[in-house]
Design an enzyme around this catalytic site. Structure first.
Site, mmCIF file in Angstrom:
data_model
loop_
_atom_site.group_PDB
_atom_site.id
_atom_site.type_symbol
_atom_site.label_atom_id
_atom_site.label_comp_id
_atom_site.label_asym_id
_atom_site.label_seq_id
_atom_site.Cartn_x
_atom_site.Cartn_y
_atom_site.Cartn_z
ATOM 1 N N TYR A 180 35.373 31.100 43.454
ATOM 2 C CA TYR A 180 36.443 30.096 43.511
ATOM 3 C C TYR A 180 35.900 28.828 44.184
ATOM 4 C CZ TYR A 180 41.045 28.084 44.523
ATOM 5 O OH TYR A 180 42.130 27.244 44.593
ATOM 6 N N ASN A 182 36.369 27.170 46.774
ATOM 7 C CA ASN A 182 36.117 27.063 48.223
ATOM 8 C C ASN A 182 35.097 28.081 48.728
ATOM 9 O OD1 ASN A 182 37.522 29.480 48.246
ATOM 10 N ND2 ASN A 182 39.213 28.758 49.496
ATOM 11 N N LYS A 183 34.510 28.866 47.828
ATOM 12 C CA LYS A 183 33.597 29.921 48.254
ATOM 13 C C LYS A 183 32.191 29.367 48.541
ATOM 14 C CE LYS A 183 36.541 33.302 48.203
ATOM 15 N NZ LYS A 183 37.780 32.616 47.873
ATOM 16 N N VAL A 184 31.299 30.250 49.020
ATOM 17 C CA VAL A 184 29.943 29.834 49.395
ATOM 18 C C VAL A 184 29.272 29.095 48.242
ATOM 19 C CG1 VAL A 184 27.663 30.616 50.143
ATOM 20 C CG2 VAL A 184 29.717 31.714 51.058
#
Length: 363
Positions: A180, A182-184
């Site tokens: 997604y 906002n993930k790493v």
């Protein structure tokens, strides 16, 4: 200063070039070279033989549960402090969600709590590597072996995290990642299942594509799902993956800057890292002693007034009206006093200095 978001993706020239190439190739749906490359490289990174790309992390969890044969009436143990997707995937198959308490330092599922929750109906454990810190996988796997249980790592927030030098995603029957925004690393929406089990990999790919037989197109012998990743998403994901070390190193540097300013502030605690673990600090965690829910919400509002985005820790799953209430003391205490701070790749030293100064002023 301009408003500082809690998260935003780092999109560079490589990401634009790969996605543009995918568009121009005409392979914009669920076939294309970027899907194959993303799966191959991500599997190698996690130290496993196979990786199966999915439409998102939640569908990855659901697909893994179905492929492992977890069914209605079975029980699946999860930590009470996690994003709701962990519980939702269990609900999708009609199994019972059993929430247990967490470790006070790592914020991940407590092995002792797992053992106390096992019944004859228990079939699987889903440890969550919360906020970038891995769960105690050695102990969890030992319990799973003793009771003949499956283990599915929810690694949505922990790409690159390690347990005793081994990366998450390769420490169980299956690992599930989210990409997604906002993930790493991100593919916009998207997920990945990792495994060393060839039969499981074959089952995952079969179910991911409507359970359609390879030998006989448009023939379906069981209910499948449309959980495929597109070539466009994989193009973005692969470009991000090729920068994963750079992104994780920057996240660790960002945490160290927060730590430099806030470690000695009375009543404040930041992310923990166990001696056996590598924390990738997906989000910087700020815990303030004796904070009530009302105080926490006021704190978040005051940060927002200063142009700083933040968010509370997840609510305990057992507090949701559709789940059974659990006596999870640590999860409830942590949820009440925890706040996540901006932690994204392009966060500047000046912005971090400003955030820390603002936190100290509010305290």
């Amino acid at each position: 200063m301009n408003f500082i978001p809690i998260s935003q993706p780092s999109i560079g020239e490589k990401e634009i070039a790969y996605v543009t190439d995918a568009v121009k190739s005409g392979w914009v749906s669920s076939l294309g070279k970027y899907i194959d490359e993303f799966e191959k490289h991500f599997a190698a990174y996690c130290g496993v033989k196979y990786a199966v790309a999915t439409s998102n992390g939640t569908t990855g969890l659901h697909l893994a549960l179905v492929a492992l044969g977890i069914k209605e009436g079975d029980e699946v143990i999860i930590p009470d402090l996690t994003f709701i997707a962990t519980a939702s995937a269990v609900k999708y198959i009609g199994a019972k969600v059993v929430t247990v308490d967490i470790d006070s330092d790592t914020l991940c599922i407590s092995p002792d709590a797992i053992k106390n929750a096992i019944t004859p109906k228990t079939k699987a454990i889903i440890p969550v590597h919360l906020y970038g810190h891995p769960a105690k996988m050695d102990e969890i796997n030992k319990i799973a072996k003793e009771y003949n249980l499956f283990v599915i790592e929810d690694a949505a927030e922990a790409h690159g995290a390690e347990v005793n030098g081994n990366r998450v995603g390769g420490l169980s029957d299956a690992g599930v990642f989210s990409f997604y925004g906002n993930k790493v690393i991100t593919s916009g929406e998207g997920g990945m299942i990792t495994t060393n089990n060839e039969n499981l990999c074959r089952k995952l790919k079969f179910l991911r594509d409507h359970a359609m037989l390879k030998e006989k197109r448009y023939w379906h012998t069981e209910v499948g799902f449309n959980y495929r990743m597109t070539n466009l998403q994989a193009a973005l994901g692969l470009a991000q993956f090729e920068r994963i070390d750079e992104i994780i190193n920057k996240k660790r540097e960002i945490f160290e800057l927060y730590k430099k300013h806030l470690t000695n502030v009375e009543g404040v605690k930041l992310n923990f890292q166990a001696t056996w673990a590598k924390n990738v600090y997906w989000l910087v965690c700020l815990e303030i002693e004796n904070l009530t829910v009302e105080d926490r919400d006021k704190f978040i509002l005051k940060l927002k007034e200063k142009g700083i985005d933040s968010r509370p820790y997840f609510y305990p799953v057992s507090e949701m009206p559709i789940y059974d209430n659990s006596n999870t003391k640590v999860a409830h205490e942590k949820s009440q006093k925890g706040i996540n701070l901006p932690s994204y790749f392009d966060l500047s030293i000046e912005q971090i200095n400003y955030i820390c100064k603002s936190i100290m002023e509010i305290i």
